[in-house]
Design an enzyme around this catalytic site. Structure first.
Site, PDB file in Angstrom:
ATOM      1  N   CYS A 157      -6.769   2.139  13.105  1.00  0.00           N
ATOM      2  CA  CYS A 157      -6.245   1.275  14.156  1.00  0.00           C
ATOM      3  C   CYS A 157      -7.064  -0.007  14.195  1.00  0.00           C
ATOM      4  CB  CYS A 157      -6.311   1.988  15.498  1.00  0.00           C
ATOM      5  SG  CYS A 157      -5.778   0.939  16.864  1.00  0.00           S
ATOM      6  N   TYR A 208       0.823  -1.220   0.000  1.00  0.00           N
ATOM      7  CA  TYR A 208       0.000   0.000   0.000  1.00  0.00           C
ATOM      8  C   TYR A 208       0.856   1.268   0.000  1.00  0.00           C
ATOM      9  CZ  TYR A 208      -4.044  -2.919   0.177  1.00  0.00           C
ATOM     10  OH  TYR A 208      -4.993  -3.852  -0.171  1.00  0.00           O
ATOM     11  N   CYS A 238      -1.043   3.774  17.127  1.00  0.00           N
ATOM     12  CA  CYS A 238      -2.340   4.400  16.851  1.00  0.00           C
ATOM     13  C   CYS A 238      -2.324   5.821  17.400  1.00  0.00           C
ATOM     14  CB  CYS A 238      -3.447   3.588  17.516  1.00  0.00           C
ATOM     15  SG  CYS A 238      -5.021   4.470  17.608  1.00  0.00           S
ATOM     16  N   LEU A 248     -13.909  -0.314 -21.190  1.00  0.00           N
ATOM     17  CA  LEU A 248     -13.072  -0.594 -22.348  1.00  0.00           C
ATOM     18  C   LEU A 248     -13.626  -1.778 -23.135  1.00  0.00           C
ATOM     19  CD1 LEU A 248     -10.519   0.740 -23.379  1.00  0.00           C
ATOM     20  CD2 LEU A 248      -9.182  -0.827 -21.962  1.00  0.00           C
ATOM     21  N   CYS A 269      -8.632  -0.211  18.054  1.00  0.00           N
ATOM     22  CA  CYS A 269      -9.738   0.627  18.566  1.00  0.00           C
ATOM     23  C   CYS A 269     -10.592   1.242  17.466  1.00  0.00           C
ATOM     24  CB  CYS A 269      -9.197   1.723  19.492  1.00  0.00           C
ATOM     25  SG  CYS A 269      -8.427   3.110  18.605  1.00  0.00           S
ATOM     26  N   HIS A 319     -14.511   1.162  -0.709  1.00  0.00           N
ATOM     27  CA  HIS A 319     -13.394   0.257  -0.390  1.00  0.00           C
ATOM     28  C   HIS A 319     -12.278   0.946   0.389  1.00  0.00           C
ATOM     29  CE1 HIS A 319     -14.442  -2.833  -3.812  1.00  0.00           C
ATOM     30  NE2 HIS A 319     -15.253  -2.908  -2.783  1.00  0.00           N
TER      31      HIS A 319
HETATM   32  P1  OAD Z   1     -10.684  -4.449 -12.308  1.00  0.00           P
HETATM   33  O1  OAD Z   1      -9.217  -4.408 -12.543  1.00  0.00           O
HETATM   34  O2  OAD Z   1     -11.279  -5.724 -11.888  1.00  0.00           O
HETATM   35  O3  OAD Z   1     -11.444  -3.985 -13.641  1.00  0.00           O
HETATM   36  C1  OAD Z   1     -11.082  -2.821 -14.331  1.00  0.00           C
HETATM   37  C2  OAD Z   1     -12.032  -2.660 -15.513  1.00  0.00           C
HETATM   38  O4  OAD Z   1     -11.711  -1.431 -16.151  1.00  0.00           O
HETATM   39  C3  OAD Z   1     -11.911  -3.762 -16.574  1.00  0.00           C
HETATM   40  O5  OAD Z   1     -13.232  -4.207 -16.934  1.00  0.00           O
HETATM   41  C4  OAD Z   1     -11.235  -3.079 -17.760  1.00  0.00           C
HETATM   42  O6  OAD Z   1     -11.687  -3.546 -19.015  1.00  0.00           O
HETATM   43  C5  OAD Z   1     -11.665  -1.635 -17.551  1.00  0.00           C
HETATM   44  N1  OAD Z   1     -10.698  -0.656 -18.082  1.00  0.00           N
HETATM   45  C6  OAD Z   1      -9.348  -0.727 -18.121  1.00  0.00           C
HETATM   46  N2  OAD Z   1      -8.824   0.378 -18.648  1.00  0.00           N
HETATM   47  C7  OAD Z   1      -9.866   1.200 -18.944  1.00  0.00           C
HETATM   48  C8  OAD Z   1      -9.985   2.503 -19.518  1.00  0.00           C
HETATM   49  N3  OAD Z   1      -8.916   3.201 -19.894  1.00  0.00           N
HETATM   50  N4  OAD Z   1     -11.233   3.025 -19.673  1.00  0.00           N
HETATM   51  C9  OAD Z   1     -12.337   2.326 -19.315  1.00  0.00           C
HETATM   52  N5  OAD Z   1     -12.288   1.096 -18.768  1.00  0.00           N
HETATM   53  C10 OAD Z   1     -11.072   0.538 -18.586  1.00  0.00           C
HETATM   54  O7  OAD Z   1     -11.028  -3.252 -11.281  1.00  0.00           O
HETATM   55  P2  OAD Z   1     -12.331  -3.032 -10.401  1.00  0.00           P
HETATM   56  O8  OAD Z   1     -13.542  -3.495 -11.109  1.00  0.00           O
HETATM   57  O9  OAD Z   1     -12.291  -1.626  -9.925  1.00  0.00           O
HETATM   58  O10 OAD Z   1     -10.883  -4.169  -4.290  1.00  0.00           O
HETATM   59  O11 OAD Z   1     -12.027  -3.985  -9.177  1.00  0.00           O
HETATM   60  C11 OAD Z   1     -12.925  -4.039  -8.118  1.00  0.00           C
HETATM   61  C12 OAD Z   1     -12.193  -4.279  -6.829  1.00  0.00           C
HETATM   62  O12 OAD Z   1     -11.358  -5.432  -6.956  1.00  0.00           O
HETATM   63  C13 OAD Z   1     -11.227  -3.185  -6.427  1.00  0.00           C
HETATM   64  O13 OAD Z   1     -11.840  -2.113  -5.750  1.00  0.00           O
HETATM   65  C14 OAD Z   1     -10.258  -3.888  -5.544  1.00  0.00           C
HETATM   66  C15 OAD Z   1     -10.054  -5.137  -6.384  1.00  0.00           C
HETATM   67  O14 OAD Z   1      -9.617  -6.249  -5.749  1.00  0.00           O
HETATM   68  C16 OAD Z   1     -10.146  -4.281  -3.186  1.00  0.00           C
HETATM   69  O15 OAD Z   1      -8.930  -4.150  -3.165  1.00  0.00           O
HETATM   70  C17 OAD Z   1     -10.944  -4.594  -1.976  1.00  0.00           C
END
Ligand code: OAD
Length: 230
Positions: free
Chosen positions: A112, A52, A131, A197, A115, A104
Site C-alpha cells: 500500500c 507487472y 489496501c 554471458l 500505509c 528490488h
Molecule cells: P540486465 O538486463 O541489466 O543484465 C543482465 C546480464 O545478464 C547481462 O550482463 C547479460 O550479459 C547477462 N546474461 C544474459 N543472459 C545470460 C545467461 N543465460 N547466463 C548468464 N548471464 C546472462 O539485468 P540486471 O543486471 O539484473 O531493476 O539489472 C539490474 C536491475 O536493472 C534490475 O533488477 C531491474 C533493472 O532495471 C529494477 O527494476 C529496479
C-alpha cells in the site's frame, strides 16, 4: 569460507524471463521512466500494473533452471555460510529450494503506497484494488523502482563486510547500489568472481571471471566449490 552471491536477470534468462538491457531486453521495449518509477505510477497506474501483471504471469509460468538449482545446492552443501542476494523480482531461487534476500522487491507481493502494508499479490492487480489493511485505493506492486531505496541494505552490507568470496552472476553492473557490491566486498578483503554471458560494465573490478550461460557454468562452479571445500 563465507560466500555472498549477487544474482541478476541473467540467472533467470534461461527460464524464459527477459533480461533488461540485452538486445531484445525489457528496457528496449518499455520506457523505464513510465513503468519503473514512482512518477510513472502516479501518472498512469493502469499501465504500470499491466506491465507487472504480465511479468507476474510470465514468472508464474517459468520454472527454475540449472543455475537456480545449483545455487540452492551450494546453500545446502557448502560447509560455510552462503548468502544469496538477488536483484530479481521473480521467486525462482525460492522455488529451486534456496533462500534469497530480495533487494528490488517481489512480484508476488503487493504494497500500500498510503500505509506501507504488504500482502500476497493476486496474479492480476489493478489501480482500484483496496489496501488489505487501511483500504486506501493506493495498491502498488512491491517492487523497488528507480529513485527508491533498495531493501535490506544494512543486512546486505554487513554480509559483504564478512564475505570471503563475492560472486556476481548474470548482472550487467549498470544499476547501483548492487553494481558497487564488488568494490565493497573487495575492500573488505573478499576474493571476487564474475559469472556472466559476457564481461559486465564493472568486470575490471573482479579478480576473476567465468564467461558462459548461467545454466552451464554455475553448476560447474558450484561443483568445484563444494568438492574443493570437502
Ligand atoms: P540486465 O538486463 O541489466 O543484465 C543482465 C546480464 O545478464 C547481462 O550482463 C547479460 O550479459 C547477462 N546474461 C544474459 N543472459 C545470460 C545467461 N543465460 N547466463 C548468464 N548471464 C546472462 O539485468 P540486471 O543486471 O539484473 O531493476 O539489472 C539490474 C536491475 O536493472 C534490475 O533488477 C531491474 C533493472 O532495471 C529494477 O527494476 C529496479
Amino acid at each position: 569460507m563465507k560466500i555472498v552471491v549477487l544474482t541478476g536477470a541473467g540467472v533467470s534468462a534461461e527460464s524464459g524471463l527477459g533480461t533488461f538491457r540485452d538486445k531484445d531486453g525489457l528496457w528496449t521495449k518499455y520506457d523505464l521512466s513510465e513503468v519503473a518509477t514512482p512518477e510513472g505510477f502516479a501518472r498512469n497506474p493502469a499501465k504500470v500494473h499491466a506491465f507487472y501483471n504480465a511479468r507476474r504471469a510470465n514468472a508464474a509460468r517459468a520454472a527454475p533452471n540449472a543455475a537456480h538449482a545449483a545455487l540452492a545446492r551450494l546453500q545446502l552443501e557448502h560447509s560455510g555460510e552462503v548468502v544469496i542476494v538477488t536483484q530479481n523480482v521473480d521467486d525462482l531461487h525460492e522455488r529451486a529450494g534456496a533462500k534469497a534476500i530480495h533487494m528490488h522487491g517481489a512480484l508476488k507481493r503487493a504494497k500500500c503506497a498510503a500505509c506501507g502494508a504488504r500482502w500476497a499479490a493476486p496474479l492480476v492487480m489493478s489501480p482500484g484494488d483496496p489496501c488489505a489493511s487501511c483500504e486506501a485505493q493506493a495498491t502498488r506492486p512491491d517492487i523497488v523502482w528507480f529513485g527508491e531505496m533498495p531493501e535490506h541494505m544494512d543486512e546486505i552490507l554487513s554480509h559483504l563486510q564478512t564475505a570471503d568470496l563475492f560472486a556476481a552472476i548474470g548482472t550487467s553492473g549498470q544499476v547501483y547500489p548492487a553494481a558497487g557490491f564488488v568494490a565493497e566486498a573487495s575492500e573488505a578483503g573478499a576474493a571476487t568472481l564474475e559469472i556472466n554471458l559476457e564481461p559486465s560494465d564493472v568486470t575490471g573490478l573482479f579478480d576473476r571471471r567465468i564467461l558462459g550461460p548461467a545454466s552451464e557454468v554455475v553448476p560447474q562452479w558450484v561443483e568445484d566449490v563444494i568438492s574443493g571445500s570437502k
